[in-house]
Every structure is written in structure tokens, then in C-alpha cells.
Enzyme design. Structure first.
Site, PDB file in Angstrom:
ATOM      1  N   ARG A 176       0.812  -1.231   0.000  1.00  0.00           N
ATOM      2  CA  ARG A 176       0.000   0.000   0.000  1.00  0.00           C
ATOM      3  C   ARG A 176       0.840   1.274   0.000  1.00  0.00           C
ATOM      4  O   ARG A 176       0.378   2.347   0.354  1.00  0.00           O
ATOM      5  CB  ARG A 176      -0.971   0.037   1.176  1.00  0.00           C
ATOM      6  N   LYS A 182       3.449  12.012 -11.399  1.00  0.00           N
ATOM      7  CA  LYS A 182       2.790  10.980 -12.216  1.00  0.00           C
ATOM      8  C   LYS A 182       3.694   9.758 -12.266  1.00  0.00           C
ATOM      9  O   LYS A 182       4.864   9.870 -12.630  1.00  0.00           O
ATOM     10  CB  LYS A 182       2.567  11.470 -13.641  1.00  0.00           C
ATOM     11  N   GLU A 200      11.306  18.978 -24.516  1.00  0.00           N
ATOM     12  CA  GLU A 200      10.401  19.340 -23.411  1.00  0.00           C
ATOM     13  C   GLU A 200      10.786  20.707 -22.830  1.00  0.00           C
ATOM     14  O   GLU A 200       9.930  21.454 -22.353  1.00  0.00           O
ATOM     15  CB  GLU A 200      10.411  18.271 -22.311  1.00  0.00           C
ATOM     16  N   LYS A 255       7.407  23.822 -14.790  1.00  0.00           N
ATOM     17  CA  LYS A 255       6.547  22.652 -14.603  1.00  0.00           C
ATOM     18  C   LYS A 255       5.976  22.610 -13.180  1.00  0.00           C
ATOM     19  O   LYS A 255       4.784  22.370 -12.993  1.00  0.00           O
ATOM     20  CB  LYS A 255       7.287  21.349 -14.930  1.00  0.00           C
ATOM     21  N   GLU A 275      -4.577  17.481 -12.975  1.00  0.00           N
ATOM     22  CA  GLU A 275      -4.888  17.774 -14.371  1.00  0.00           C
ATOM     23  C   GLU A 275      -6.371  17.989 -14.648  1.00  0.00           C
ATOM     24  O   GLU A 275      -6.935  17.439 -15.591  1.00  0.00           O
ATOM     25  CB  GLU A 275      -4.314  16.657 -15.286  1.00  0.00           C
ATOM     26  N   ARG A 293      -3.091  22.112 -15.925  1.00  0.00           N
ATOM     27  CA  ARG A 293      -1.957  21.199 -16.180  1.00  0.00           C
ATOM     28  C   ARG A 293      -1.930  20.730 -17.631  1.00  0.00           C
ATOM     29  O   ARG A 293      -0.898  20.315 -18.136  1.00  0.00           O
ATOM     30  CB  ARG A 293      -1.996  20.018 -15.197  1.00  0.00           C
ATOM     31  N   ASN A 332       0.637  19.596 -22.119  1.00  0.00           N
ATOM     32  CA  ASN A 332       0.457  18.656 -23.231  1.00  0.00           C
ATOM     33  C   ASN A 332       0.657  19.307 -24.594  1.00  0.00           C
ATOM     34  O   ASN A 332       0.416  18.667 -25.619  1.00  0.00           O
ATOM     35  CB  ASN A 332      -0.951  18.031 -23.193  1.00  0.00           C
ATOM     36  N   HIS A 386       1.771  17.397 -27.722  1.00  0.00           N
ATOM     37  CA  HIS A 386       1.610  15.975 -27.425  1.00  0.00           C
ATOM     38  C   HIS A 386       0.399  15.329 -28.079  1.00  0.00           C
ATOM     39  O   HIS A 386       0.342  14.103 -28.178  1.00  0.00           O
ATOM     40  CB  HIS A 386       1.572  15.747 -25.911  1.00  0.00           C
ATOM     41  N   HIS A 408       1.979  12.410 -29.743  1.00  0.00           N
ATOM     42  CA  HIS A 408       1.693  11.033 -29.325  1.00  0.00           C
ATOM     43  C   HIS A 408       1.244  10.169 -30.494  1.00  0.00           C
ATOM     44  O   HIS A 408       1.588   8.999 -30.587  1.00  0.00           O
ATOM     45  CB  HIS A 408       0.607  11.003 -28.239  1.00  0.00           C
ATOM     46  N   HIS A 440      10.606   9.936 -27.702  1.00  0.00           N
ATOM     47  CA  HIS A 440       9.458  10.758 -27.305  1.00  0.00           C
ATOM     48  C   HIS A 440       9.614  12.238 -27.708  1.00  0.00           C
ATOM     49  O   HIS A 440       8.745  12.815 -28.365  1.00  0.00           O
ATOM     50  CB  HIS A 440       9.239  10.624 -25.801  1.00  0.00           C
TER      51      HIS A 440
HETATM   52  N1  LIG Z   1       5.853  10.979 -15.258  1.00  0.00           N
HETATM   53  C1  LIG Z   1       5.830  11.958 -16.125  1.00  0.00           C
HETATM   54  O1  LIG Z   1       5.304  13.036 -15.861  1.00  0.00           O
HETATM   55  C2  LIG Z   1       6.499  11.769 -17.451  1.00  0.00           C
HETATM   56  C3  LIG Z   1       6.721  12.886 -18.259  1.00  0.00           C
HETATM   57  C4  LIG Z   1       7.394  12.687 -19.476  1.00  0.00           C
HETATM   58  C5  LIG Z   1       7.819  11.426 -19.836  1.00  0.00           C
HETATM   59  N2  LIG Z   1       7.570  10.359 -19.021  1.00  0.00           N
HETATM   60  C6  LIG Z   1       8.023   9.005 -19.390  1.00  0.00           C
HETATM   61  O2  LIG Z   1       9.447   9.002 -19.474  1.00  0.00           O
HETATM   62  C7  LIG Z   1       9.843   7.938 -20.337  1.00  0.00           C
HETATM   63  C8  LIG Z   1      10.968   8.399 -21.220  1.00  0.00           C
HETATM   64  O3  LIG Z   1      12.055   8.782 -20.411  1.00  0.00           O
HETATM   65  P1  LIG Z   1      13.532   8.956 -20.976  1.00  0.00           P
HETATM   66  O4  LIG Z   1      13.491   9.773 -22.203  1.00  0.00           O
HETATM   67  O5  LIG Z   1      14.339   9.390 -19.832  1.00  0.00           O
HETATM   68  O6  LIG Z   1      13.908   7.489 -21.479  1.00  0.00           O
HETATM   69  P2  LIG Z   1      14.569   6.226 -20.760  1.00  0.00           P
HETATM   70  O7  LIG Z   1      14.238   6.176 -19.339  1.00  0.00           O
HETATM   71  O8  LIG Z   1      14.239   5.063 -21.620  1.00  0.00           O
HETATM   72  O9  LIG Z   1      16.141   6.533 -20.905  1.00  0.00           O
HETATM   73  C9  LIG Z   1      16.730   6.610 -22.180  1.00  0.00           C
HETATM   74  C10 LIG Z   1      17.977   5.739 -22.283  1.00  0.00           C
HETATM   75  O10 LIG Z   1      19.062   6.390 -21.638  1.00  0.00           O
HETATM   76  C11 LIG Z   1      19.712   5.487 -20.738  1.00  0.00           C
HETATM   77  N3  LIG Z   1      20.319   6.332 -19.706  1.00  0.00           N
HETATM   78  C12 LIG Z   1      19.678   6.928 -18.670  1.00  0.00           C
HETATM   79  N4  LIG Z   1      20.527   7.760 -18.038  1.00  0.00           N
HETATM   80  C13 LIG Z   1      21.704   7.684 -18.666  1.00  0.00           C
HETATM   81  C14 LIG Z   1      22.951   8.341 -18.483  1.00  0.00           C
HETATM   82  N5  LIG Z   1      23.112   9.280 -17.547  1.00  0.00           N
HETATM   83  N6  LIG Z   1      23.975   8.024 -19.315  1.00  0.00           N
HETATM   84  C15 LIG Z   1      23.790   7.115 -20.322  1.00  0.00           C
HETATM   85  N7  LIG Z   1      22.632   6.487 -20.555  1.00  0.00           N
HETATM   86  C16 LIG Z   1      21.597   6.774 -19.731  1.00  0.00           C
HETATM   87  C17 LIG Z   1      18.642   4.561 -20.306  1.00  0.00           C
HETATM   88  O11 LIG Z   1      19.171   3.356 -19.823  1.00  0.00           O
HETATM   89  C18 LIG Z   1      17.876   4.379 -21.613  1.00  0.00           C
HETATM   90  O12 LIG Z   1      18.509   3.440 -22.422  1.00  0.00           O
HETATM   91  C19 LIG Z   1       8.605   7.503 -21.086  1.00  0.00           C
HETATM   92  O13 LIG Z   1       8.212   6.244 -20.599  1.00  0.00           O
HETATM   93  C20 LIG Z   1       7.573   8.562 -20.739  1.00  0.00           C
HETATM   94  O14 LIG Z   1       6.263   8.041 -20.710  1.00  0.00           O
HETATM   95  C21 LIG Z   1       6.943  10.529 -17.838  1.00  0.00           C
HETATM   96 ZN   LIG Z   2       6.420  14.664 -23.146  1.00  0.00          ZN
END
Ligand SMILES: NC(=O)c1ccc[n+]([C@@H]2O[C@H](COP(=O)([O-])OP(=O)(O)OC[C@H]3O[C@@H](n4cnc5c(N)ncnc54)[C@H](O)[C@@H]3O)[C@@H](O)[C@H]2O)c1
Ligand SMILES: [Zn+2]
Length: 345
Positions: free
Chosen positions: A106, A128, A170, A207, A217, A221, A225, A228, A232, A248
Site C-alpha cells: 500500500r 505521475k 520538453e 513545470k 490535471e 496542467r 500537453n 503531445h 503522441h 518521445h
Molecule cells: N511521469 C511523467 O510526468 C512523465 C513525463 C514525461 C515522460 N515520461 C516518461 O518518461 C519515459 C521516457 O524517459 P527517458 O526519455 O528518460 O527514457 P529512458 O528512461 O528510456 O532513458 C533513455 C535511455 O538512456 C539510458 N540512460 C539513462 N541515463 C543515462 C545516463 N546518464 N547516461 C547514459 N545512458 C543513460 C537509459 O538506460 C535508456 O537506455 C517515457 O516512458 C515517458 O512516458 C513521464
Molecule cells: Zn512529453
């Protein structure tokens, strides 16, 4: 109230104090193979005795199956409700680790240590958490604030350039929706000369300000987007096309161009402003080639993606650079036209 966010090359120095003050029963660190190799060595000195939980990197592993493995490891490690999970990685690790912690027994505590630009300026802020389910992005999840976020820009030194650029989208989005001055100034600086420490601070503050006013949201908020709705659709469509997948932020860059064009069409944005956005985004991001068939299918995806009326979609548009308006009805046809415009840029 949003979580405590520490930013800077010395951000991690605050971690031992948090861990000591809260007297957590156990500490576990979630990593993937890349963050284990590149980031864990600089985090380790700040941690007391702890255990590692390692999963495979990549969006394709942001699934229930991986969560099951994480919960199994948490169980084996005897984590109880007073334990803390430290999520060391990009948005995938942060979203999935946050979700696993939020529902395990929990809810146990968790801390975010984002290591990609995208996670540092976006994913780690705002509470999120979640995972993908049967191909649907972020379909299962909860809102849960971490105990704190520790953002160290030094982690970016090992991040591949393509990932850096993806996160930069972003940052651009944050300028376009909330900071005209920064946009006008930074478009001349560009990616190579960027001062990440200050850009991250700026972006996180935009943000956080938005999220603080509307955490769940209900309205405001949604301005986050911007780019997006179309983004998306582009991302999901190309994800199913082997060899054409986009990151992304790359898809969001296409989305911002299209949605800026639609903003112009709705006479919310002047031709000069659209031109400025266009020139900058095209200088940073390579054009993605799209056929008429791609465009039609992407537009259909954008419609399915939302709970909208049959032919209109609620979208965030720009009312001038630095000012966004949400819940603006746009049509599928406008998305088609905006993607056609994109291919002609
Ligand atoms: N929660 C939210 O509000 C929110 C907002 C935007 C995106 N997201 C989510 O974030 C995700 C994308 O995140 P991302 O772009 O960070 O991708 P990711 O987490 O897949 O990381 C990208 C790659 O970089 C590698 N990596 C990470 N740090 C590193 C470093 N310092 N040096 C070398 N390699 C490194 C990772 O292993 C991976 O292969 C998506 O799933 C998306 O839905 C969430
Ligand atoms: Zn985004």
C-alpha cells in the site's frame, strides 16, 4: 505542495541527510544496465548500506511483467512500509519505480534521481507514475509524490546526444507555453552551448508552478500537453513501424510544429511567431519523412487516443509564444493539414 527538488552538481549531497532524518528501515536502488554502469558509481558514496534491483532498459520493459519482477525482488529483500526505493534512471525507471513503490504494501517511500535530460526537466517532477499496458502508454498508474527529487546535471555527460536532444524538446515546450523571453534568447544559443544547470532550473520551475496549481490535471496542467496530441499520434504510429521509431521528444518536436501551425490557423499565433518556432525547431530536429498514408493513419490515431466527440479533439494551442490555452477543439482534418504542412517545411 510538490516534492522537494534539489538541483545542481552538489544535489546528491542532500541525500544522506534525508535518508538519515527519515530513518528508513531499508534502502533499495532501482537501476537499468546503463545507469548501473554510468550513474550508480557517483551515487553510491551518498548511500548507506543498500540493495540493488536491476531491470533492462527501454520503454518496451516499462510493463507489468517488469513490475512483477521488481515486487518479487522487494519481497525477497524484505522491504517493509518504512523502506525507501531510490529510482536511478530516465523516465522509464522513474515512472515504473515510482509506481512499484506507490502500491507495494500500500505504498513505500521513494526518491527520484533522474539521469536523462527528459527525466530531469519533465518526468521526475509532478508526481505521475505508471507503466504501459497492452501497447497503451502510461495506461496503468497513480499520482504519488516522491519524498524528494535529486537532479544532478553531471549525469548528462554520458547521455547519448540523441537522448539529450529528445529531452531538449520538453525544455522548448516549457518556453513556448510559459516563457517567451527564454525562447527568444535561447533559440540563438542552441543545444551545443546550452547551460544545462540553468535551463533545468528554469524548466523545472515552470513545470512545478503549473503542477502546484493543478496537480490532478483538471484544467491548467493540460498546457503541459502542448505538442503531445499530434506528438503522441506520431510516436505511437511509428512505434509500430520497425526501423522508423522516434524518441518521445523527437515526436513532440513534430507535434509542436503541427500544433503551432494549427494555432496560427485559429489566429492565435501571428505568422511571424510561427516562423520563429518553425525556424528554430527545424534547425534542431531532423525532418521525419511522412507519406500521405502515414498522415491519414496518424490523424486517426490522434482521434482514438482521446475521449472526444466524433470529429473534434481537445488540444492545447499557443496564444502567442509563451502563452498556452487548453481544451481548444481542433478537427482531424486540421491534424491532416498540419502534418502535410510539416512535410513541406
Ligand atoms: N511521469 C511523467 O510526468 C512523465 C513525463 C514525461 C515522460 N515520461 C516518461 O518518461 C519515459 C521516457 O524517459 P527517458 O526519455 O528518460 O527514457 P529512458 O528512461 O528510456 O532513458 C533513455 C535511455 O538512456 C539510458 N540512460 C539513462 N541515463 C543515462 C545516463 N546518464 N547516461 C547514459 N545512458 C543513460 C537509459 O538506460 C535508456 O537506455 C517515457 O516512458 C515517458 O512516458 C513521464
Ligand atoms: Zn512529453
Amino acid at each position: 505542495m510538490t516534492e522537494t527538488i534539489h538541483i545542481g552538481n552538489d544535489a546528491l549531497q542532500q541525500l544522506p541527510e534525508l535518508l538519515k532524518n527519515r530513518a528508513f528501515s531499508k534502502v533499495a536502488v532501482l537501476v537499468d544496465e546503463n545507469t548501473l554502469h554510468h550513474c550508480y558509481p557517483s551515487l553510491k558514496p551518498y548511500l548507506p548500506e543498500h540493495d540493488l534491483i536491476q531491470v533492462q532498459s527501454g520503454e518496451e520493459h516499462k510493463t507489468l511483467q517488469t513490475c512483477e519482477y521488481i515486487w518479487q525482488r522487494m519481497t525477497e529483500l524484505h522491504l517493509d512500509r518504512w523502506a525507501v526505493l531510490v529510482n536511478l534512471g530516465g523516465g522509464v525507471i522513474g515512472d515504473m519505480g515510482g509506481f512499484c513503490a506507490a502500491v507495494f504494501k500500500r505504498g513505500i517511500y521513494f526518491v527520484q534521481v533522474p539521469t536523462t535530460l527528459l527525466a530531469q526537466v519533465d518526468a521526475s517532477v509532478g508526481g505521475k507514475t505508471g507503466i504501459d499496458f497492452h501497447g497503451l502508454k502510461n495506461h496503468i498508474g497513480v499520482y504519488q509524490e516522491p519524498q524528494a527529487v535529486f537532479i544532478n546535471p553531471a549525469f548528462l555527460q554520458t547521455l547519448p546526444q540523441r537522448e539529450l536532444k529528445s529531452g531538449y524538446a520538453e525544455i522548448i515546450k516549457h518556453w513556448l507555453i510559459a516563457d517567451k523571453e527564454a525562447f527568444l534568447e535561447q533559440r540563438h544559443v542552441g543545444l551545443v552551448a546550452a547551460d544545462w544547470d540553468s535551463l533545468i532550473r528554469q524548466s523545472v520551475s515552470i513545470k512545478s508552478r503549473v503542477v502546484e496549481q493543478d496537480p490532478l490535471e483538471g484544467g491548467l496542467r493540460k498546457i503541459l500537453n502542448f505538442g503531445h496530441t499530434v506528438g503522441h499520434a506520431v510516436e505511437s504510429y511509428l512505434l509500430e513501424q520497425p526501423g522508423r521509431e522516434l524518441l518521445h521528444g523527437e515526436a513532440v518536436a513534430v507535434g509542436m510544429l503541427c500544433e503551432a501551425w494549427i494555432s496560427r490557423k485559429h489566429e492565435l499565433l501571428s505568422p511571424e511567431e510561427l516562423d520563429k518556432i518553425e525556424t528554430f525547431l527545424v534547425s534542431v530536429y531532423e525532418k521525419v519523412s511522412l507519406s500521405e498514408q502515414d498522415i491519414q493513419q496518424m490523424a486517426q490515431l490522434a482521434l482514438q487516443d482521446k475521449k472526444n466527440t466524433r470529429s473534434t479533439i481537445n488540444c492545447t494551442l499557443l496564444e502567442g509564444i509563451g502563452n498556452a490555452v487548453y481544451d481548444q477543439p481542433i478537427t482531424v482534418q486540421e491534424i491532416v493539414e498540419s502534418l502535410r504542412y510539416y512535410t513541406l517545411l
